[in-house]
Design a protein around this motif. Structure first.
Motif, PDB file in Angstrom:
ATOM      1  N   CYS A 139       0.831  -1.211   0.000  1.00 48.83           N
ATOM      2  CA  CYS A 139       0.000   0.000   0.000  1.00 48.83           C
ATOM      3  C   CYS A 139       0.865   1.261   0.000  1.00 48.83           C
ATOM      4  N   TYR A 140       1.884   1.268  -0.834  1.00 48.75           N
ATOM      5  CA  TYR A 140       2.792   2.414  -0.889  1.00 48.75           C
ATOM      6  C   TYR A 140       2.049   3.585  -1.539  1.00 48.75           C
ATOM      7  N   PRO A 141       1.938   4.709  -0.857  1.00 48.58           N
ATOM      8  CA  PRO A 141       1.033   5.777  -1.305  1.00 48.58           C
ATOM      9  C   PRO A 141       1.267   6.282  -2.720  1.00 48.58           C
ATOM     10  N   VAL A 142       2.515   6.540  -3.106  1.00 49.12           N
ATOM     11  CA  VAL A 142       2.777   7.103  -4.427  1.00 49.12           C
ATOM     12  C   VAL A 142       2.276   6.175  -5.533  1.00 49.12           C
ATOM     13  N   VAL A 143       2.508   4.881  -5.363  1.00 53.19           N
ATOM     14  CA  VAL A 143       2.085   3.906  -6.370  1.00 53.19           C
ATOM     15  C   VAL A 143       0.574   3.744  -6.348  1.00 53.19           C
ATOM     16  N   ASP A 144       0.005   3.643  -5.160  1.00 50.15           N
ATOM     17  CA  ASP A 144      -1.441   3.466  -5.072  1.00 50.15           C
ATOM     18  C   ASP A 144      -2.187   4.661  -5.655  1.00 50.15           C
ATOM     19  N   GLU A 145      -1.657   5.859  -5.436  1.00 49.52           N
ATOM     20  CA  GLU A 145      -2.310   7.052  -6.004  1.00 49.52           C
ATOM     21  C   GLU A 145      -2.245   7.042  -7.526  1.00 49.52           C
TER      22      GLU A 145
ATOM     23  N   ILE B  26      -2.252   4.375  -9.391  1.00 55.05           N
ATOM     24  CA  ILE B  26      -3.242   3.380  -9.818  1.00 55.05           C
ATOM     25  C   ILE B  26      -4.647   3.969  -9.743  1.00 55.05           C
ATOM     26  N   LYS B  27      -4.947   4.632  -8.640  1.00 54.14           N
ATOM     27  CA  LYS B  27      -6.280   5.220  -8.466  1.00 54.14           C
ATOM     28  C   LYS B  27      -6.561   6.279  -9.525  1.00 54.14           C
ATOM     29  N   ALA B  28      -5.550   7.102  -9.815  1.00 58.84           N
ATOM     30  CA  ALA B  28      -5.747   8.151 -10.816  1.00 58.84           C
ATOM     31  C   ALA B  28      -6.056   7.548 -12.183  1.00 58.84           C
ATOM     32  N   GLN B  29      -5.340   6.489 -12.552  1.00 60.05           N
ATOM     33  CA  GLN B  29      -5.587   5.858 -13.837  1.00 60.05           C
ATOM     34  C   GLN B  29      -6.917   5.114 -13.848  1.00 60.05           C
ATOM     35  N   LEU B  30      -7.284   4.548 -12.705  1.00 57.64           N
ATOM     36  CA  LEU B  30      -8.551   3.823 -12.607  1.00 57.64           C
ATOM     37  C   LEU B  30      -9.732   4.734 -12.963  1.00 57.64           C
ATOM     38  N   GLU B  31      -9.608   6.009 -12.661  1.00 54.84           N
ATOM     39  CA  GLU B  31     -10.670   6.964 -12.988  1.00 54.84           C
ATOM     40  C   GLU B  31     -10.885   7.076 -14.497  1.00 54.84           C
ATOM     41  N   ASN B  32      -9.853   6.729 -15.282  1.00 53.42           N
ATOM     42  CA  ASN B  32      -9.924   6.872 -16.736  1.00 53.42           C
ATOM     43  C   ASN B  32     -10.054   5.548 -17.486  1.00 53.42           C
ATOM     44  N   GLY B  33      -9.971   4.430 -16.772  1.00 54.28           N
ATOM     45  CA  GLY B  33     -10.127   3.143 -17.435  1.00 54.28           C
ATOM     46  C   GLY B  33      -8.925   2.239 -17.257  1.00 54.28           C
ATOM     47  N   ILE B  34      -9.145   0.966 -17.511  1.00 51.06           N
ATOM     48  CA  ILE B  34      -8.122  -0.059 -17.258  1.00 51.06           C
ATOM     49  C   ILE B  34      -7.532  -0.587 -18.563  1.00 51.06           C
ATOM     50  N   SER B  35      -8.371  -1.149 -19.416  1.00 53.39           N
ATOM     51  CA  SER B  35      -7.923  -1.677 -20.706  1.00 53.39           C
ATOM     52  C   SER B  35      -8.762  -1.051 -21.808  1.00 53.39           C
ATOM     53  N   PHE B  36      -8.140  -0.854 -22.964  1.00 50.69           N
ATOM     54  CA  PHE B  36      -8.791  -0.102 -24.040  1.00 50.69           C
ATOM     55  C   PHE B  36      -8.730  -0.853 -25.368  1.00 50.69           C
ATOM     56  N   SER B  37      -9.415  -0.297 -26.367  1.00 51.80           N
ATOM     57  CA  SER B  37      -9.498  -0.921 -27.686  1.00 51.80           C
ATOM     58  C   SER B  37      -8.367  -0.513 -28.613  1.00 51.80           C
ATOM     59  N   LEU B  38      -7.562   0.459 -28.183  1.00 52.44           N
ATOM     60  CA  LEU B  38      -6.360   0.874 -28.909  1.00 52.44           C
ATOM     61  C   LEU B  38      -5.213   0.974 -27.925  1.00 52.44           C
ATOM     62  N   MET B  39      -4.044   1.244 -28.427  1.00 49.58           N
ATOM     63  CA  MET B  39      -2.879   1.417 -27.562  1.00 49.58           C
ATOM     64  C   MET B  39      -3.074   2.634 -26.654  1.00 49.58           C
ATOM     65  N   HIS B  40      -2.299   2.676 -25.571  1.00 47.67           N
ATOM     66  CA  HIS B  40      -2.411   3.770 -24.605  1.00 47.67           C
ATOM     67  C   HIS B  40      -1.076   4.497 -24.491  1.00 47.67           C
ATOM     68  N   PRO B  41      -1.080   5.825 -24.343  1.00 47.62           N
ATOM     69  CA  PRO B  41       0.172   6.579 -24.243  1.00 47.62           C
ATOM     70  C   PRO B  41       1.107   6.123 -23.122  1.00 47.62           C
ATOM     71  N   LEU B  42       0.551   5.528 -22.065  1.00 48.74           N
ATOM     72  CA  LEU B  42       1.415   5.048 -20.975  1.00 48.74           C
ATOM     73  C   LEU B  42       2.399   3.981 -21.454  1.00 48.74           C
ATOM     74  N   GLU B  43       2.042   3.241 -22.493  1.00 49.57           N
ATOM     75  CA  GLU B  43       2.968   2.249 -23.042  1.00 49.57           C
ATOM     76  C   GLU B  43       4.242   2.915 -23.545  1.00 49.57           C
ATOM     77  N   VAL B  44       4.070   4.060 -24.197  1.00 50.25           N
ATOM     78  CA  VAL B  44       5.221   4.804 -24.717  1.00 50.25           C
ATOM     79  C   VAL B  44       5.996   5.443 -23.572  1.00 50.25           C
TER      80      VAL B  44
ATOM     81  N   ALA C 141       1.456   1.998 -12.398  1.00 45.23           N
ATOM     82  CA  ALA C 141       2.189   1.575 -11.209  1.00 45.23           C
ATOM     83  C   ALA C 141       3.674   1.423 -11.501  1.00 45.23           C
ATOM     84  N   CYS C 142       3.991   0.864 -12.663  1.00 46.55           N
ATOM     85  CA  CYS C 142       5.389   0.655 -13.031  1.00 46.55           C
ATOM     86  C   CYS C 142       6.121   1.988 -13.177  1.00 46.55           C
ATOM     87  N   ILE C 143       5.508   2.951 -13.833  1.00 46.50           N
ATOM     88  CA  ILE C 143       6.122   4.267 -13.990  1.00 46.50           C
ATOM     89  C   ILE C 143       6.344   4.921 -12.630  1.00 46.50           C
ATOM     90  N   ALA C 144       5.322   4.892 -11.779  1.00 44.56           N
ATOM     91  CA  ALA C 144       5.444   5.504 -10.459  1.00 44.56           C
ATOM     92  C   ALA C 144       6.509   4.811  -9.616  1.00 44.56           C
TER      93      ALA C 144
END
Length: 447
Positions: free
Chosen positions: A82-88, A90-108, A302-305
């Protein structure tokens, strides 16, 4: 009342854990998703079987008992539960969605960050599990070299090319079993003698607990270059722990390919393959390796954070410093009780291991005894010190005091040669890992 981080008068009540276990046995085969987390590695009748939550370096089991955790979820928890920086993130991205029908900028974004911190990352591939990227690395190495044989050293996941050479190879075609060969770590001469024109790649963990001989990894890289064989570092354990750029940065040896998972996302499921651009280029057309969830965004965030926190807080240096105190402290306690010829803490400080030497007696029985007594004192112990950034000085000093309190029992067990008399539960099972019966000699040899 549940046990806490103290010398408890009784072993923890694990009634609820056992109830879950009975339910699991009725429906799950096997009951565990990872052998290292399963009941065979934690003494039955004493240790909990299910954990319910974690925070920082502590975890709570299904019955509410609290422990200092040195298992780090079998590696992924590099910063803490429950490390705060990582959990935050995850929560921020959760507000925008988990998996999508096209690639996502976070991959880049993640790939660019990986290129900054890992020396050989001319190109980056994202996947979900360590076994996936190990197999992808082996497949692309075979495609690039036009060869089929693989030499390996360490544990590389559950896929056919590797498990075929272990004792649990049922269901794997015999032809596949004959395509992989194992070698003993640090034995460069046996590798030189066995390499031939059919070896596509050598894959190894840069170290497990034993340190490489001063020139072993450098010589290995050189013989691979000379033979046209690709060198693959399996950095599941070393990556982001021994150094931000992994063992390849720590030892200044750049492999052709490298694979990472565990520590890079603090518990979220993600894996990385890095390597030479000309080799990785084959994934564009010739080599197939895709997965629906490779672009799942919660793990990417989470990986980026996690990597930024590992970099900005210089976490590998912290792991080395605190792990060294724990490792040196254990060995000092062993010397104090005259047991330094029977037990040692070995490895690199970021991930060390308590061992029992042959003269001590049955090592699994002694490990079981140590585990039961450490669990009674509120330390979830499986023989390893997988350090995380949340391990505090108080955690370490408490753990060393627990070792000091338990060592007289270990001494009694060794001198009496009757460990079983002190055990409250069943003896632990051996860790599943290919460590012996090396079959380095391929069927075809150089003339």
């Amino acid at each position: 009342m549940p046990n806490g981080i103290e010398l408890n008068q009784h072993f923890p009540d694990i009634t609820i854990s056992n109830q879950w276990f009975e339910r699991a046995k009725a429906i799950q085969k096997p009951v565990t998703q990872t052998l290292a987390k399963g009941p065979g590695q934690f003494t039955k009748g004493v240790a909990p079987k299910y954990l319910q939550k974690g925070r920082g370096s502590h975890v709570w089991d299904a019955d509410g008992n609290e422990y200092i955790d040195y298992n780090a979820a079998i590696g992924p928890v590099s910063l803490g539960y429950c490390y705060p920086v990582v959990d935050e993130a995850i929560k921020a991205q959760l507000e925008n969605g988990i998996s999508f029908s096209l690639m996502h900028p976070l991959e880049v974004e993640l790939s660019e960050l990986i290129q900054e911190v890992i020396p050989n990352a001319e190109a980056v591939k994202i996947a979900k599990t360590g076994a996936d990227v190990c197999s992808a690395a082996v497949r692309v190495a075979r495609a690039f070299t036009g060869r089929e044989k693989i030499f390996c050293c360490g544990y590389h996941g559950w896929h056919d090319w590797y498990i075929g050479i272990t004792s649990r190879n049922a269901g794997i075609p015999e032809s596949t079993q004959h395509m992989t060969y194992t070698f003993e770590y640090n034995d460069i001469e046996s590798i030189k003698a066995a390499l031939d024109e059919d070896v596509a790649a050598i894959i190894l963990e840069p170290f497990i607990f034993e340190a490489p001989h001063p020139t072993f990894l450098q010589e290995l890289a050189e013989v691979c270059r000379e033979n046209g064989t690709l060198l693959i570092f399996d950095e599941m354990w070393t990556g982001f722990r021994i150094a931000l750029g992994g063992a390849q940065a720590y030892f200044d040896v750049k492999p052709d390919l490298a694979v990472y998972s565990k520590a890079c996302a603090n518990g979220m499921p993600i894996a990385l393959l890095t390597g030479r651009a000309d080799v990785m280029e084959l994934f564009n057309k010739e080599v197939f390796s895709y997965t629906t969830f490779g672009g799942e965004t919660l793990s990417l965030a989470a990986c980026i954070a996690t990597i930024k926190e590992l970099r900005d807080k210089n976490v590998p240096a912290y792991l080395a410093e605190k792990g060294q105190i724990l490792q040196d402290g254990y060995n000092q306690i062993a010397r104090e009780f005259g047991l330094d010829m029977f037990t040692k803490c070995i490895g690199y400080p970021c991930r060390s291991m308590v061992t029992f030497l042959p003269d001590a007696g049955n090592s699994l029985e002694l490990k079981t005894l140590m585990q039961q007594e450490m669990i009674k004192r509120g330390v979830l112990w499986a023989g390893f010190h997988n350090m995380c950034f949340s391990h505090t000085d108080d955690d370490i000093q408490y753990t060393l005091q627990a070792y000091h309190d338990v060592m007289p029992l270990i001494k009694e067990a060794i001198l009496s040669k009757n460990v079983q008399a002190l055990l409250k539960g069943e003896v632990l099972e051996a860790v599943f890992r290919k460590t012996s019966n090396y079959n380095i000699k391929p069927a075809l040899q150089k003339a």
